[in-house]
Design a protein around this motif. Structure first.
Motif, PDB file in Angstrom:
ATOM      1  N   UNK A 289       0.829  -1.202   0.000  1.00  0.00           N
ATOM      2  CA  UNK A 289       0.000   0.000   0.000  1.00  0.00           C
ATOM      3  C   UNK A 289       0.865   1.254   0.000  1.00  0.00           C
ATOM      4  N   UNK A 290       1.888   1.252   0.815  1.00  0.00           N
ATOM      5  CA  UNK A 290       2.709   2.454   0.936  1.00  0.00           C
ATOM      6  C   UNK A 290       3.645   2.631  -0.264  1.00  0.00           C
ATOM      7  N   UNK A 291       3.982   1.529  -0.916  1.00  0.00           N
ATOM      8  CA  UNK A 291       4.719   1.627  -2.182  1.00  0.00           C
ATOM      9  C   UNK A 291       3.877   2.386  -3.211  1.00  0.00           C
TER      10      UNK A 291
ATOM     11  N   UNK B 213       3.606   6.138  -2.175  1.00  0.00           N
ATOM     12  CA  UNK B 213       4.832   6.851  -2.525  1.00  0.00           C
ATOM     13  C   UNK B 213       4.949   7.034  -4.034  1.00  0.00           C
ATOM     14  N   UNK B 214       4.445   6.059  -4.788  1.00  0.00           N
ATOM     15  CA  UNK B 214       4.426   6.189  -6.241  1.00  0.00           C
ATOM     16  C   UNK B 214       3.551   7.351  -6.683  1.00  0.00           C
ATOM     17  N   UNK B 215       2.401   7.540  -6.020  1.00  0.00           N
ATOM     18  CA  UNK B 215       1.533   8.681  -6.308  1.00  0.00           C
ATOM     19  C   UNK B 215       2.268   9.980  -5.997  1.00  0.00           C
TER      20      UNK B 215
ATOM     21  N   UNK C 135      -3.734   4.113 -11.774  1.00  0.00           N
ATOM     22  CA  UNK C 135      -3.417   2.711 -11.522  1.00  0.00           C
ATOM     23  C   UNK C 135      -2.847   2.513 -10.123  1.00  0.00           C
ATOM     24  N   UNK C 136      -1.990   3.415  -9.684  1.00  0.00           N
ATOM     25  CA  UNK C 136      -1.410   3.269  -8.347  1.00  0.00           C
ATOM     26  C   UNK C 136      -2.477   3.450  -7.266  1.00  0.00           C
ATOM     27  N   UNK C 137      -3.389   4.379  -7.484  1.00  0.00           N
ATOM     28  CA  UNK C 137      -4.511   4.538  -6.556  1.00  0.00           C
ATOM     29  C   UNK C 137      -5.357   3.265  -6.538  1.00  0.00           C
TER      30      UNK C 137
END
Length: 323
Positions: A35-37, A40-42, A155-157
């Motif tokens: 989740x945190x990856x 952080x990507x966002x 996509x990251x969301x």
């Protein structure tokens, strides 16, 4: 919960809070890290849109479900960098709490307005920074619109909420913008488990692109019936494609068209796309829907379907002209 008004320019910390449906304060480490990856990507993607290199620091866990803090700082400090960090912090929050049916800018426009109406910024305008701040505001509004069509963010969301949706222990998640001392700057935003699906992308396929007059140099045609792939060169790249023009396939299979080393076609080419797990656009296939011309000794020979398409197109143009 009402919070004391703190300058939006002090916004440089996000508190992510996982709320559990039991009394524990532990979480599956793999789920949490995944989740945190994505979070952080966002953050990295929003920062890249604003062309800011961001330093991210974390703090120890806290109880009450499970809480995590992420503090952001610009690599190159300064007044403009401080404003950009506040913008990025606010926009990341907006992205995380915006469902797929709502454009991101709908949620984040008011955050941008709030930042640029901040008293500290008004004071900075008096310090001969007015033109720079006006330019920065225009840039922020333009970049905010770009977030709406950013596949990486979407996509990251989606990945973030998909991991949580599959982890039944999490009852809801919340995110809040804070200052360095962890004092809230805006109201905490909640997303309940019942709404997780509103953030998850079900189909990764993108709208295909159609190139009306694509030229493909033929490397390997298919001369017999069957579901075989053709090979060619399109814009300098070797591609495999489906020949979906039954008319052209029949002309080839009956020997009415012969291919040589320099054979090529002008066609309507459909390019199929999707987004991968990182939100990157990938081409997954090519389909030739219609062949307009084929070339023999550098001479263009129009196909019956190409001629019919041109007639229909011209009739359509004439009708538009009449109206």
């Amino acid at each position: 919960m009402m919070v004391d008004k703190i300058s939006m320019l002090k916004a440089n910390t996000l508190e992510l809070h996982y709320w559990f449906n039991d009394e524990s304060h532990t979480m599956d480490a793999l789920i949490q890290n995944r989740c945190e990856y994505e979070l952080l990507g966002i953050l990295k993607e929003v920062a890249s849109v604003f062309n800011v290199e961001v330093r991210i620091e974390t703090e120890p866990f806290a109880d009450g479900g499970l809480r995590r803090w992420f503090q952001f700082g610009a690599i190159d400090p300064g007044k403009k960098a401080t404003i950009k960090i506040a913008l990025i912090t606010a926009l990341v929050t907006g992205v995380v709490v915006t469902p797929i049916t709502t454009t991101i800018s709908t949620v984040t426009n008011h955050l941008i307005e709030e930042i640029f109406e901040d008293k500290e910024i008004k004071e900075l305008e008096k310090e001969k920074l007015k033109l720079e701040i006006e330019k920065l505001k225009r840039e922020a509004e333009k970049n905010n619109q770009r977030l709406d069509n950013n596949y990486k963010l979407k996509k990251k969301r989606s990945n973030f909420y998909e991991y949580l949706n599959n982890y039944k222990k999490v009852d809801k998640v919340s995110i809040i913008i804070e200052d360095k001392a962890k004092k809230p700057i805006v109201q905490e935003k909640f997303v309940n488990r019942a709404n997780f699906n509103d953030f998850i992308i079900v189909n990764d396929d993108l709208e295909p692109i159609e190139v009306e007059d694509a030229v493909i140099d033929i490397i390997s045609p298919v001369l017999k019936k069957g579901r075989y792939m053709w090979y060619g060169i399109f814009k300098g790249e070797s591609i495999r494609f489906n020949m979906k023009s039954n008319e052209f396939k029949t002309l080839v299979q009956t020997g009415k068209i012969e291919f040589r080393n320099d054979s090529s076609i002008n066609c309507c080419l459909q390019i199929r796309r999707k987004i991968d797990s990182e939100g990157l656009e990938k081409i997954v296939g090519y389909d030739v829907l219609r062949v307009n011309y084929y070339f023999e000794d550098n001479k263009a020979i129009e196909t019956p379907e190409g001629k019919l398409h041109k007639q229909r197109k011209n009739r359509g143009d004439d009708q538009l002209t009449i109206f």
